[in-house]
Scaffold this active site. Structure first.
Site, mmCIF file in Angstrom:
data_model
loop_
_atom_site.group_PDB
_atom_site.id
_atom_site.type_symbol
_atom_site.label_atom_id
_atom_site.label_comp_id
_atom_site.label_asym_id
_atom_site.label_seq_id
_atom_site.Cartn_x
_atom_site.Cartn_y
_atom_site.Cartn_z
ATOM 1 N N PHE A 182 0.811 -1.228 0.000
ATOM 2 C CA PHE A 182 0.000 0.000 0.000
ATOM 3 C C PHE A 182 0.839 1.271 0.000
ATOM 4 O O PHE A 182 0.349 2.335 -0.339
ATOM 5 C CB PHE A 182 -0.967 -0.003 1.196
ATOM 6 C CG PHE A 182 -0.425 0.628 2.443
ATOM 7 C CD1 PHE A 182 0.351 -0.108 3.333
ATOM 8 C CD2 PHE A 182 -0.675 1.955 2.738
ATOM 9 C CE1 PHE A 182 0.852 0.484 4.482
ATOM 10 C CE2 PHE A 182 -0.178 2.550 3.887
ATOM 11 C CZ PHE A 182 0.592 1.812 4.757
ATOM 12 N N LYS A 183 2.120 1.166 0.358
ATOM 13 C CA LYS A 183 2.975 2.350 0.370
ATOM 14 C C LYS A 183 3.039 3.012 -1.007
ATOM 15 O O LYS A 183 3.272 4.209 -1.112
ATOM 16 C CB LYS A 183 4.400 1.986 0.802
ATOM 17 C CG LYS A 183 4.534 1.249 2.132
ATOM 18 C CD LYS A 183 4.392 2.161 3.314
ATOM 19 C CE LYS A 183 4.944 1.581 4.615
ATOM 20 N NZ LYS A 183 4.347 0.303 5.047
ATOM 21 N N ASP A 184 2.834 2.214 -2.087
ATOM 22 C CA ASP A 184 2.863 2.781 -3.436
ATOM 23 C C ASP A 184 1.811 3.876 -3.617
ATOM 24 O O ASP A 184 2.015 4.812 -4.382
ATOM 25 C CB ASP A 184 2.603 1.687 -4.484
ATOM 26 C CG ASP A 184 3.809 0.774 -4.681
ATOM 27 O OD1 ASP A 184 4.948 1.255 -4.564
ATOM 28 O OD2 ASP A 184 3.598 -0.421 -4.956
#
Ligand SMILES: *Cc1c(COP(=O)(O)O)cnc(C)c1O
Length: 495
Positions: A110-112
């Site tokens: 999810f960091k993307d």
């Protein structure tokens, strides 16, 4: 929109561009909106808009020093073809819950979502402020922030990225992604220590005045891609709004009905974005904070005492192996009616004595908003297997923490509110754990875990996963904590 520090004077404000460029306040506090804004949209709009359209509304609201045209360009390029689904954040209904899949970007976590946008926000902010320095992105990572920030900042003009991760504390896939990400401005180092050690030293270097001056003389300035940076936090609000709109659009809930979100939590950035979404009017019943064996937050929500004096565990959900959750400071600041002095006192006490206790008002507010629980490593594996057996759906270990804690929460409270579990990583990012959870066997040393999971599941793979099969370089540079500062100089050729 002005920003201020959680530990600073109310009169010390700066605009969004400078808050993004600086990352962390000089007093070690975190930047927060001086006055929390009101939504410029109606709840009903969320069911009509696509991901990019909601992102534009949110970005324009919080980052109003950028023109609408600049925000349009940033959003269109951050949420474009590099995602394997146009939806960006698809919602799957499985086994009585909703799973919000946030791992369809380039590095499969999810960091993307935030780190495809932050580099564009930052380079544009530097232009707007007419800053001529090069920006050094210093990043402490438990694995996913490292690879996602390297992917996001790769070859971005005027930036140098230095990533520090705990030796032995990241998964083999995370390691491969960090060591193989192409880009002439990217470096990653293993440090002898855990994530908290890396984060503490990064924060210290950040606020070392004479070191900063030395770099400034050479035309360099630090910034951060950690979730301490407001430019990373705000993009994460979008998927909470979007997933609610999806449920309404698909007639799973009626407009205005409440939902719960369960968030697998480490540094408290993701779940804080959910709290901000609630402040913007999203009908949220409970925010469920899910931890692994490093369950400092579970205890905190139970007692109001934050106590980091405990054993640190390396677990099978490594992105959550954290004892000092930085972004909690932003929540406490808000719940303590912006009492920066008291926040500073608690954070100093945490630093000096290893704990603090919040006051009764804050504790009561916390308890109305949040529920909390944790999963052990074997519970994680059992949960991966249970969800697969019940609904032929494969989840990663971090999502399994969330899924397990949700099941427990429903059993214990009888709460029937529909719950969205935030799915923070692809199962292919943690093939060792997922394979052994599904088969009850350890992976064989004869071939990479990824290949074994692939043969077991036999699914069509997206390009970001396929790429992992042929990357080879896993040669690490290992340094001690007290070498970090010198490594920075060395890599900028300033030693
Ligand atoms: C970073 C991360 C988390 C924790 O998110 P925070 O914002 O740090 O609380 C959970 N799961 C995965 C896969 C992550 O990469």
């Amino acid at each position: 929109m002005k920003y201020r520090s959680t530990r600073g004077n109310i009169n010390n404000t700066l605009n969004s561009t400078n808050a993004i460029i600086q990352g962390l306040a000089p007093d070690s506090g975190l930047y927060v909106p001086l006055k929390f804004p009101k939504a410029t949209w109606e709840l009903a709009d969320l069911a009509q808009l696509n991901y990019q359209e909601i992102a534009k509304l949110v970005f324009n609201l919080f980052f109003d020093d950028f023109s609408e045209e600049e925000i349009n360009q940033i959003v269109n390029s951050a949420y474009g073809k590099q995602w394997d689904t146009q939806d960006i954040a698809p919602l799957k209904e499985r086994d009585g819950n909703f799973y919000l899949e946030l791992f369809h970007g380039p590095t499969l976590a999810f960091k993307d979502i935030a780190l495809q946008a932050l580099p564009l926000l930052m380079t544009k902010a530097v232009q707007i402020e007419q800053i001529n320095h090069k920006i050094i992105i210093l990043t402490a990572t438990s694995g996913d922030t490292g690879s996602a920030s390297m992917a996001g900042f790769s070859n971005k003009n005027g930036t140098e990225v230095l990533v520090f991760y705990p030796e032995g504390g990241v998964s083999p896939v995370q390691l491969k992604q960090m060591l193989n990400q192409p880009g002439t401005n990217l470096r990653a180092f293993a440090i002898k220590g855990n994530f908290d050690d890396a984060q503490t030293e990064v924060k210290r270097i950040f606020n070392d005045q004479s070191f900063n001056q030395k770099l400034l003389d050479e035309n360099y300035q630090f910034s951060s891609a950690n979730s301490m940076n407001i430019g990373r936090l705000i993009p994460q609000i979008v998927y909470y709004l979007y997933s609610y709109g999806t449920l309404v659009k698909n007639k799973k809930i009626r407009l205005g009905n409440k939902v719960n979100f369960t968030v697998p939590t480490g540094n408290f950035g993701d779940i804080l974005a959910a709290y901000y979404a609630k402040k913007l009017g999203l009908p949220i019943n409970k925010l469920i904070c899910a931890s692994n064996e490093n369950n400092v937050l579970t205890d905190f929500f139970k007692t109001g005492k934050y106590d980091r004096q405990r054993q640190f565990h390396l677990t099978n959900a490594p992105a959550m192996d954290i004892l000092v959750s930085s972004n909690l400071e932003r929540l406490l600041f808000d719940l303590d009616d912006n009492n920066a002095q008291e926040i500073k006192q608690w954070m100093d006490q945490l630093n000096d004595q290893g704990f603090y206790q919040v006051n009764d008002q804050v504790f009561e507010k916390m308890n109305n908003l949040f529920a909390a629980g944790f999963a052990t490593q074997s519970e994680v594996k059992d949960e991966i297997r249970r969800v697969y057996e019940d609904d032929v759906y494969v989840i990663d270990p971090h999502t399994a923490v969330g899924s397990f804690v949700t099941k427990k929460y429903h059993e214990q409270t009888g709460d029937k509110t529909p719950t969205i579990i935030v799915s923070t990583a692809s199962p292919y990012k943690f093939p060792e754990t997922v394979f052994s959870a599904l088969t009850k066997k350890e992976v064989s040393p004869a071939s990479p875990a990824l290949n074994q999971l692939d043969s077991l599941l036999n699914e069509d793979l997206v390009p970001a996963i396929k790429k992992l099969f042929d990357e080879k370089n896993t040669k690490e540079t290992v340094i001690s904590i007290n070498e970090m500062q010198n490594i920075i100089l060395k890599n900028l050729a300033l030693d």
